[in-house]
Design a protein around this motif. Structure first.
Motif, mmCIF file in Angstrom:
data_model
loop_
_atom_site.group_PDB
_atom_site.id
_atom_site.type_symbol
_atom_site.label_atom_id
_atom_site.label_comp_id
_atom_site.label_asym_id
_atom_site.label_seq_id
_atom_site.Cartn_x
_atom_site.Cartn_y
_atom_site.Cartn_z
ATOM 1 N N ARG A 82 -11.043 -13.726 1.407
ATOM 2 C CA ARG A 82 -10.124 -14.863 1.362
ATOM 3 C C ARG A 82 -9.797 -15.354 2.779
ATOM 4 N N SER A 119 -8.547 -9.256 1.117
ATOM 5 C CA SER A 119 -8.068 -10.083 0.014
ATOM 6 C C SER A 119 -9.282 -10.888 -0.425
ATOM 7 N N ASN A 140 -2.764 -8.259 -2.309
ATOM 8 C CA ASN A 140 -3.422 -8.828 -1.143
ATOM 9 C C ASN A 140 -3.896 -7.687 -0.246
ATOM 10 N N TYR A 141 -4.493 -8.033 0.885
ATOM 11 C CA TYR A 141 -5.089 -6.990 1.728
ATOM 12 C C TYR A 141 -4.045 -6.044 2.313
ATOM 13 N N SER A 158 -7.510 -7.814 -4.416
ATOM 14 C CA SER A 158 -7.939 -7.121 -3.199
ATOM 15 C C SER A 158 -8.654 -5.837 -3.602
ATOM 16 N N PRO A 197 -5.211 -13.442 -7.914
ATOM 17 C CA PRO A 197 -5.313 -12.816 -6.582
ATOM 18 C C PRO A 197 -5.898 -11.404 -6.740
ATOM 19 N N ASP A 238 -8.580 -12.515 5.516
ATOM 20 C CA ASP A 238 -7.582 -11.451 5.292
ATOM 21 C C ASP A 238 -8.326 -10.154 4.983
#
Length: 522
Positions: free
Chosen positions: A419, A445, A296-297, A490, A488, A429
């Protein structure tokens, strides 16, 4: 610098010398020369093995060294001529000694004339800036300067135009951009800047590879101008009879690679944006863009901080770098981690009193509030909500961000490929890295929900239809890829030209580009 007439006179004089060399049987542009050492090699060699004295060399010459390069700063002194020979590694002093040279130069290689045996006299046909190959042996002058005593030489390339004076160089900035090859010859700092850029990219590749990223290539010509909100360059593809666009960013194709099974990908990508010219923007520029599955970010922020601080240590050697701010004041940029993490919405409200979320997705109300505050933004009437937020931030907040920092959680409308935040769906994000008011990279993200992505691209297409040239068009092919499933993700895109400018304390991105695009001279 010399006036135009002086330059023209020297040009004609050198052309005359060229003709005389050819008439005399010399080849002024031979096909190759095999050297044994570079200038840097010779300095290292002298440290390990002290050279012989000139008396020893003249008594029993060995000529065990062959070098090649440009002749610089020629200084004749009767029967002696000293010069600097420059190659890619540096400079070495060379010495032409009349009696020694004439006694040992190979017979028959020069002009078939009465002067054919007088290799020293033939130096009159050689000018500063000419390329030569030289054979000889090292010695130290009485002043302690390492020098190559030349036993034999050959012309490797006749220069017809004089080079800029070493101590003055190119004075006008436009000439430095237009004639970069002369800028690098006359200004060692310019050459070192481009060497640093090469080292920077090399170290970034090493870091990415060491962290299990795969380098890939994606298209530069695309049928949809996607990857970022920007105005594209367009042209027509004759064979397919379709309009195509120069890549704005490689983002959507790198994400397609993730759909296809790659988990970590990157690309050093040439990108193009048909936007205004200023010191912090180029229409053709280089980006490092990467994407990592299952991040994720926040994972990405942690990695980004490690990447940038590692690169700065490797390339520059210190976290603290001098720079000039946009007003020309000297500052010290400190990249020592950790960097502060600032929220986009909060810093705008702090700097101008506008909470952009109070006007969420309502461009007309936000536009009215901006006007009420007396804030002037170019093309404010044609912008959608997302681009209005971005323009407001660039006007009131970004000019204050000098030290390295993260700016996080932008409105969803400003990042159509990012996202949506789980806690506040109005935000995405996201993060950017800001240094000395410049955005160095843009990250988030990634949006992997194809339904949400379609809705946002429809909003972008609507803004585009109402005159927002930077809004993204609908991209059905990318949506098709998304519908086949994404994990997912990033990632980010970093402007290499901007990062180089920060590391080398340059005010204009053109100073970090070897050959920037220039309007043709009349």
């Amino acid at each position: 610098m010399p006036d135009n007439q002086t330059v023209l006179n020297e040009f004609e004089e050198r052309k005359k010398k060229l003709a005389e060399l050819r008439e005399g049987g010399w080849q002024p542009y031979p096909e190759r020369y095999e050297r044994s050492h570079t200038a840097a090699d010779l300095h290292a060699l002298a440290e390990k093995n002290p050279p012989r004295s000139t008396e020893e060399i003249m008594a029993k010459p060995e000529a065990n060294i062959k070098i090649a390069g440009r002749l610089m700063l020629m200084r004749p002194h009767g029967k002696l001529t000293f010069a600097k020979l420059r190659d890619h590694s540096g400079e070495i002093q060379v010495c032409f000694m009349q009696d020694f040279l004439n006694a040992h130069a190979k017979a028959g290689k020069g002009p078939a004339s009465d002067d054919s045996a007088d290799a020293y006299k033939m130096l009159k046909k050689i000018d500063m800036g000419d390329f030569i190959g030289a054979e000889g042996e090292l010695f130290f002058t009485k002043h302690g300067e390492l020098t190559l005593l030349i036993k034999d030489y050959v012309l490797l390339g006749k220069t017809l135009r004089p080079l800029p004076e070493k101590f003055h160089g190119l004075q006008d900035q436009e000439s430095k951009y237009r004639y970069r090859y002369l800028d690098m010859l006359s200004d060692p700092d310019s050459m070192e800047r481009f060497k640093l850029r090469t080292k920077l990219i090399k170290e970034m590749r090493k870091f990415m590879d060491a962290n299990h990223f795969m380098e890939v290539e994606t298209p530069i010509l695309t049928s949809i101008p996607s990857g970022a909100a920007a105005k594209p360059f367009s042209t027509h593809h004759n064979a397919l009879d379709i309009d195509v666009f120069l890549r704005i960013a490689p983002e959507t194709y790198l994400k397609r690679a993730i759909v296809g099974g790659f988990e970590r990908v990157y690309e050093f990508a040439k990108c193009f944006r048909n936007e205004g010219i200023d010191p912090s923007h180029l229409q053709e520029f280089t980006m490092l863009e990467y994407y990592a599955a299952y991040w994720n970010y926040e994972d990405n922020m942690d990695f980004t901080e490690k990447l940038i601080t590692h690169i700065i240590k490797e390339v520059v050697g210190d976290y603290k770098l001098p720079c000039r701010d946009r007003d020309g004041n000297e500052q010290m940029i400190d990249f020592t981690p950790p960097w502060p993490r600032l929220k986009f919405v909060e810093i705008i409200e702090k700097d101008c009193g506008i909470n952009i979320l109070d006007y969420y997705s309502d461009a007309d109300k936000l536009r009215a509030e901006i006007k009420k505050k007396g804030i002037e933004i170019e093309k404010v009437q044609t912008m959608g909500y997302g681009n209005l937020c971005d323009a407001l931030y660039k006007k009131v907040s970004r000019p204050k961000l000098i030290q390295p920092c993260f700016v996080t959680k932008h409105p969803v409308d400003t990042k159509p490929l990012a996202r949506r935040n789980d806690e506040d769906p109005r935000l995405a994000d996201t993060f950017q890295v800001l240094v000395n008011t410049w955005e160095i990279l843009n990250a988030y993200s990634e949006l992997v929900d194809p339904v949400d992505q379609r809705e946002r691209l429809l909003k972008q297409a609507e803004a585009r239809a109402h005159g927002d040239e930077e809004a993204m068009p609908m991209d059905e092919d990318y949506l098709l890829a998304m519908e086949h499933g994404m994990p997912p993700i990033s990632g980010w895109g970093m402007g290499i030209d901007r990062f180089t400018a920060i590391l080398t304390n340059q005010d204009n991105l053109k100073d970090t580009v070897l050959f920037p695009l220039m309007k043709p001279e009349k």
